[in-house]
Motif scaffolding. Structure first.
Motif, PDB file in Angstrom:
ATOM      1  N   HIS A  47      20.632  -2.609  -3.710  1.00 14.61           N
ATOM      2  CA  HIS A  47      22.068  -2.711  -3.475  1.00 14.61           C
ATOM      3  C   HIS A  47      22.519  -2.104  -2.151  1.00 14.61           C
ATOM      4  N   CYS A  48      21.634  -1.471  -1.416  1.00 14.89           N
ATOM      5  CA  CYS A  48      21.970  -1.018  -0.071  1.00 14.89           C
ATOM      6  C   CYS A  48      21.844  -2.211   0.866  1.00 14.89           C
ATOM      7  N   ASP A  49      22.777  -2.340   1.749  1.00 20.04           N
ATOM      8  CA  ASP A  49      22.735  -3.439   2.706  1.00 20.04           C
ATOM      9  C   ASP A  49      21.932  -2.963   3.908  1.00 20.04           C
ATOM     10  N   ASN A  50      20.615  -2.947   3.746  1.00 19.07           N
ATOM     11  CA  ASN A  50      19.740  -2.359   4.746  1.00 19.07           C
ATOM     12  C   ASN A  50      18.971  -3.462   5.466  1.00 19.07           C
ATOM     13  N   SER A  51      19.194  -3.580   6.763  1.00 19.95           N
ATOM     14  CA  SER A  51      18.464  -4.569   7.544  1.00 19.95           C
ATOM     15  C   SER A  51      17.635  -3.903   8.639  1.00 19.95           C
ATOM     16  N   ASP A  52      17.538  -2.586   8.604  1.00 21.13           N
ATOM     17  CA  ASP A  52      16.796  -1.831   9.605  1.00 21.13           C
ATOM     18  C   ASP A  52      15.302  -1.875   9.285  1.00 21.13           C
ATOM     19  N   ASP A  53      14.498  -2.356  10.225  1.00 24.58           N
ATOM     20  CA  ASP A  53      13.049  -2.453  10.002  1.00 24.58           C
ATOM     21  C   ASP A  53      12.404  -1.088   9.805  1.00 24.58           C
ATOM     22  N   GLN A  54      12.898  -0.073  10.494  1.00 24.03           N
ATOM     23  CA  GLN A  54      12.326   1.261  10.383  1.00 24.03           C
ATOM     24  C   GLN A  54      12.486   1.819   8.970  1.00 24.03           C
ATOM     25  N   SER A  55      13.599   1.567   8.317  1.00 22.53           N
ATOM     26  CA  SER A  55      13.799   2.034   6.939  1.00 22.53           C
ATOM     27  C   SER A  55      12.863   1.324   5.975  1.00 22.53           C
ATOM     28  N   TRP A  56      12.653   0.021   6.171  1.00 27.02           N
ATOM     29  CA  TRP A  56      11.734  -0.716   5.301  1.00 27.02           C
ATOM     30  C   TRP A  56      10.308  -0.235   5.480  1.00 27.02           C
ATOM     31  N   ILE A  57       9.914   0.065   6.725  1.00 26.11           N
ATOM     32  CA  ILE A  57       8.561   0.587   6.980  1.00 26.11           C
ATOM     33  C   ILE A  57       8.403   1.956   6.337  1.00 26.11           C
ATOM     34  N   THR A  59      10.035   3.112   3.733  1.00 25.57           N
ATOM     35  CA  THR A  59       9.975   2.905   2.286  1.00 25.57           C
ATOM     36  C   THR A  59       8.591   2.428   1.868  1.00 25.57           C
ATOM     37  N   GLY A  60       8.010   1.500   2.624  1.00 26.29           N
ATOM     38  CA  GLY A  60       6.661   1.021   2.324  1.00 26.29           C
ATOM     39  C   GLY A  60       5.620   2.114   2.429  1.00 26.29           C
ATOM     40  N   ILE A  61       5.729   2.960   3.452  1.00 25.44           N
ATOM     41  CA  ILE A  61       4.801   4.082   3.609  1.00 25.44           C
ATOM     42  C   ILE A  61       4.948   5.056   2.443  1.00 25.44           C
ATOM     43  N   LEU A  62       6.173   5.280   2.001  1.00 29.77           N
ATOM     44  CA  LEU A  62       6.408   6.160   0.858  1.00 29.77           C
ATOM     45  C   LEU A  62       5.757   5.598  -0.409  1.00 29.77           C
ATOM     46  N   TYR A  63       5.908   4.303  -0.651  1.00 25.24           N
ATOM     47  CA  TYR A  63       5.255   3.664  -1.808  1.00 25.24           C
ATOM     48  C   TYR A  63       3.741   3.804  -1.730  1.00 25.24           C
ATOM     49  N   ILE A  64       3.172   3.552  -0.557  1.00 26.16           N
ATOM     50  CA  ILE A  64       1.723   3.657  -0.390  1.00 26.16           C
ATOM     51  C   ILE A  64       1.257   5.089  -0.631  1.00 26.16           C
ATOM     52  N   ALA A  65       1.995   6.075  -0.120  1.00 31.32           N
ATOM     53  CA  ALA A  65       1.614   7.475  -0.304  1.00 31.32           C
ATOM     54  C   ALA A  65       1.647   7.873  -1.780  1.00 31.32           C
ATOM     55  N   VAL A  66       2.678   7.453  -2.503  1.00 26.91           N
ATOM     56  CA  VAL A  66       2.765   7.784  -3.929  1.00 26.91           C
ATOM     57  C   VAL A  66       1.628   7.117  -4.699  1.00 26.91           C
ATOM     58  N   ASN A  67       1.304   5.874  -4.364  1.00 29.81           N
ATOM     59  CA  ASN A  67       0.207   5.186  -5.045  1.00 29.81           C
ATOM     60  C   ASN A  67      -1.139   5.828  -4.750  1.00 29.81           C
ATOM     61  N   ILE A  68      -1.383   6.228  -3.512  1.00 29.01           N
ATOM     62  CA  ILE A  68      -2.631   6.904  -3.168  1.00 29.01           C
ATOM     63  C   ILE A  68      -2.743   8.235  -3.905  1.00 29.01           C
ATOM     64  N   PHE A  69      -1.638   8.979  -3.958  1.00 33.20           N
ATOM     65  CA  PHE A  69      -1.631  10.238  -4.680  1.00 33.20           C
ATOM     66  C   PHE A  69      -1.933  10.023  -6.165  1.00 33.20           C
ATOM     67  N   SER A  70      -1.300   9.007  -6.755  1.00 28.45           N
ATOM     68  CA  SER A  70      -1.525   8.718  -8.183  1.00 28.45           C
ATOM     69  C   SER A  70      -2.980   8.345  -8.451  1.00 28.45           C
ATOM     70  N   MET A  71      -3.552   7.484  -7.618  1.00 25.42           N
ATOM     71  CA  MET A  71      -4.945   7.087  -7.821  1.00 25.42           C
ATOM     72  C   MET A  71      -5.894   8.259  -7.628  1.00 25.42           C
ATOM     73  N   ALA A  72      -5.621   9.122  -6.636  1.00 21.65           N
ATOM     74  CA  ALA A  72      -6.483  10.283  -6.400  1.00 21.65           C
ATOM     75  C   ALA A  72      -6.427  11.249  -7.578  1.00 21.65           C
ATOM     76  N   MET A  73      -5.236  11.472  -8.133  1.00 22.11           N
ATOM     77  CA  MET A  73      -5.121  12.360  -9.290  1.00 22.11           C
ATOM     78  C   MET A  73      -5.862  11.777 -10.491  1.00 22.11           C
ATOM     79  N   PHE A  74      -5.779  10.474 -10.679  1.00 22.51           N
ATOM     80  CA  PHE A  74      -6.451   9.843 -11.808  1.00 22.51           C
ATOM     81  C   PHE A  74      -7.971   9.889 -11.645  1.00 22.51           C
ATOM     82  N   LEU A  75      -8.459   9.614 -10.458  1.00 19.91           N
ATOM     83  CA  LEU A  75      -9.900   9.514 -10.252  1.00 19.91           C
ATOM     84  C   LEU A  75     -10.588  10.868 -10.086  1.00 19.91           C
TER      85      LEU A  75
END
Length: 92
Positions: A47-57, A59-75
Motif C-alpha cells: 500500500h505504499c506508493d513506492n517507485s524508488d529502485d533503491q527502496s526495492w533493492i 527490501t530485497g536484500i532484507l528478505y535475502i538476509a532474513v532467509n539466509i539467517f533462517s536457513m543457517a539457524m535451521f542447518l
C-alpha cells in the motif's frame, strides 16, 4: 522503508485503521516471532506508493538476509531435549 510513504499514499483514516489492526494482531500474540509481522509488513509494502529502485533493492536484500539467517539457524544450530530422542531443529 519508512512509514512516511504510507501517509502520503493513503488517507489518515486508512493509516490509523492499518496501525490499529496491526496492533490488534500483534499485542495479544503469545510469542514474538517474525511470522506475526509478515502480513502487516506485506500490507505496508503493497500500500505504499513506492517507485524508488533503491527502496526495492533494500527490501530485497532484507528478505535475502532474513532467509539466509533462517536457513543457517535451521542447518547449523540443532538442539537436544532430554525427553525427546534425536536432534531437534527450529524453524518458523
Amino acid at each position: 522503508m519508512s512509514v512516511m510513504p504510507l501517509g502520503k499514499a493513503r488517507s489518515k483514516i486508512w493509516v490509523l485503521a492499518y496501525f490499529l489492526a496491526t496492533a490488534a494482531v500483534l499485542v495479544p500474540a503469545p510469542l514474538i516471532e517474525f511470522r506475526y509481522y509478515t502480513i502487516p509488513f506485506y500490507f505496508l509494502v503493497l500500500h505504499c506508493d513506492n517507485s524508488d529502485d533503491q527502496s526495492w533493492i533494500l527490501t530485497g536484500i532484507l528478505y535475502i538476509a532474513v532467509n539466509i539467517f533462517s536457513m543457517a539457524m535451521f542447518l547449523f544450530r540443532p538442539f537436544h531435549w532430554d525427553h525427546e530422542p534425536g536432534i531437534q531443529r527450529f524453524i518458523w
